[in-house]
Design a protein around this motif. Structure first.
Motif, PDB file in Angstrom:
ATOM      1  N   GLY A 128       0.850  -1.210   0.069  1.00 44.67           N
ATOM      2  CA  GLY A 128       0.169  -0.275   0.003  1.00 44.67           C
ATOM      3  C   GLY A 128       0.968   1.321   0.034  1.00 44.67           C
ATOM      4  O   GLY A 128       0.509   2.405  -0.673  1.00 44.67           O
ATOM      5  N   THR A 129       1.890   1.301   0.844  1.00 47.48           N
ATOM      6  CA  THR A 129       2.784   2.358   0.823  1.00 47.48           C
ATOM      7  C   THR A 129       3.448   2.596  -0.407  1.00 47.48           C
ATOM      8  O   THR A 129       3.486   3.820  -1.105  1.00 47.48           O
ATOM      9  N   LYS A 131       2.326   1.511  -3.641  1.00 47.53           N
ATOM     10  CA  LYS A 131       1.199   2.429  -4.314  1.00 47.53           C
ATOM     11  C   LYS A 131       1.037   3.669  -4.113  1.00 47.53           C
ATOM     12  O   LYS A 131       0.777   4.369  -5.175  1.00 47.53           O
ATOM     13  N   CYS A 132       0.884   3.942  -3.049  1.00 46.49           N
ATOM     14  CA  CYS A 132       0.576   5.529  -2.683  1.00 46.49           C
ATOM     15  C   CYS A 132       1.776   6.364  -3.048  1.00 46.49           C
ATOM     16  O   CYS A 132       1.554   7.303  -3.765  1.00 46.49           O
ATOM     17  N   SER A 135       2.001   6.559  -6.791  1.00 43.19           N
ATOM     18  CA  SER A 135       0.540   7.496  -7.228  1.00 43.19           C
ATOM     19  C   SER A 135       0.792   8.901  -7.156  1.00 43.19           C
ATOM     20  O   SER A 135       0.434   9.934  -7.907  1.00 43.19           O
TER      21      SER A 135
END
Length: 137
Positions: A128-129, A131-132, A135
């Motif tokens: 998740g980190t 991916k963020c 992004s």
């Protein structure tokens, strides 16, 4: 114009200051992570929740971005986008009915922790980190 203080800067600063003041005012009674994450959603009607989800999904990026892609790529992009409603129907039919068992979970990490233990939580946190960060980049 290379002034340090412009009207644009003032508008953004005022917006951020107002957001901070409202957040502090309404966040004073929040004492647990559950209260913070859920945010009193049970007091909102279904119409408000649906409108919030639609506003999140259908924004300037979605409308102008799709128009630009159709202009550049032609009907092939339009054809690809016809798959989106099909995907939504499949999710509603096959995935949504099983989400109820995660009712008391606050994050995807908690769900993965139930399935895979601590390694699952850590892995989803790292993914998740990444991916963020990707992004934002």
């Amino acid at each position: 114009m290379s002034q340090l203080f412009t009207i644009d800067f003032a508008i953004v600063a005022a917006y951020l200051l107002i957001t901070l003041i409202v957040g502090i005012h309404f966040g004073r009674g929040i004492t647990t992570m559950r209260e913070y994450v859920i945010g009193g959603y049970r007091r909102y009607s279904v119409v408000i929740l649906v409108a919030t989800l639609l506003a999140t999904r259908v924004g300037g990026g979605a409308t102008f971005g799709s128009s630009e892609k159709i202009f550049v790529l032609g009907l092939i992009w339009f054809t690809v986008q016809l798959g989106v409603p099909i995907q939504e129907i499949l999710v509603a039919r096959y995935i949504a009915p099983h989400v109820g068992r995660f009712r008391n979970k606050l994050s995807v990490g908690e769900m993965m922790g139930d399935f895979y233990g601590r390694p699952g939580r850590v892995t989803i946190g790292i993914v998740g980190t990444i991916k963020c960060v990707g992004s934002i980049g």
